[in-house]
Write an enzyme that holds these catalytic residues in place. Structure first.
Site, PDB file in Angstrom:
ATOM      1  N   THR A  97      -2.641 -10.585  -1.877  1.00  0.00           N
ATOM      2  CA  THR A  97      -2.487  -9.177  -1.508  1.00  0.00           C
ATOM      3  C   THR A  97      -3.403  -8.321  -2.378  1.00  0.00           C
ATOM      4  O   THR A  97      -3.924  -8.784  -3.395  1.00  0.00           O
ATOM      5  CB  THR A  97      -1.033  -8.701  -1.719  1.00  0.00           C
ATOM      6  OG1 THR A  97      -0.764  -8.661  -3.129  1.00  0.00           O
ATOM      7  CG2 THR A  97      -0.040  -9.627  -1.036  1.00  0.00           C
TER       8      THR A  97
ATOM      9  N   HIS B 103      -2.577  -6.256  -4.498  1.00  0.00           N
ATOM     10  CA  HIS B 103      -1.898  -5.932  -5.758  1.00  0.00           C
ATOM     11  C   HIS B 103      -2.810  -6.187  -6.962  1.00  0.00           C
ATOM     12  O   HIS B 103      -2.852  -5.391  -7.906  1.00  0.00           O
ATOM     13  CB  HIS B 103      -0.608  -6.753  -5.869  1.00  0.00           C
ATOM     14  CG  HIS B 103       0.197  -6.487  -7.092  1.00  0.00           C
ATOM     15  ND1 HIS B 103       0.935  -5.337  -7.250  1.00  0.00           N
ATOM     16  CD2 HIS B 103       0.362  -7.206  -8.219  1.00  0.00           C
ATOM     17  CE1 HIS B 103       1.537  -5.371  -8.427  1.00  0.00           C
ATOM     18  NE2 HIS B 103       1.204  -6.494  -9.036  1.00  0.00           N
TER      19      HIS B 103
END
Length: 166
Positions: free
Chosen positions: A98, A100
């Site tokens: 992701t 992130h």
């Protein structure tokens, strides 16, 4: 790809071997603790080898919290004679599936930059930003040197630089 051996002066300890006021605080994360423990061990080896000290160890949950903890460490020790004259931030962010990774890396990088522009003590960026776990070990005694040791060398050289400016 840059290797530590490409910059021999970085690893030269001669200018910090006589430094005796090198008190370095370390802020480190709980995430990826095997990697972080080796970063800290490397930093402690250089401190001991040069006759300097790790004055504080501050643990935080993750890399996003590092800038806050560095600032808090400085503020809590500013009037303490044994407080740090440099701070090292240790963490390891490993890319996942992701975005992130991108957000955390950007936040901790910008946070440490802001601390370096506002605090009167240097904050050394010892956060490893990695694609995988194997890259960490390449940077902790492998082909890319030992980033824990290099962070302590950088911290002590910055303390020496500050001493020379006074």
């Amino acid at each position: 790809m840059a290797l530590s051996s490409d910059s021999n002066t970085l690893l030269d300890l001669s200018e910090i071997m006589h430094l005796r006021n090198g008190k370095v605080g370390i802020v480190y994360t709980e995430w990826n603790d095997a990697i972080i423990n080796e970063q800290i061990a490397g930093a402690k080896r250089i401190a001991e080898q040069t006759g300097n000290t790790v004055s504080n160890l501050v643990k935080v949950p993750g890399c996003f919290e590092i800038p806050y903890a560095c600032k808090a460490l400085y503020e809590q020790t500013v009037n303490d004679a044994d407080g740090p004259n440099a701070i090292i931030a240790f963490g390891a962010v490993i890319r996942g599936g992701t975005p992130h990774f991108d957000y955390v890396c950007k936040a901790v990088t910008e946070g440490i930059l802001q601390l370096n522009l506002t605090l009167p003590v240097p904050v050394i960026f010892g956060v490893l930003t990695l694609d995988n776990d194997a890259q960490a070990w390449e940077r902790l005694g492998g082909v890319h040197g030992h980033k824990g040791e290099e962070a302590m060398i950088a911290a002590l050289k910055m303390i020496a630089m500050q001493n020379n400016l006074q």
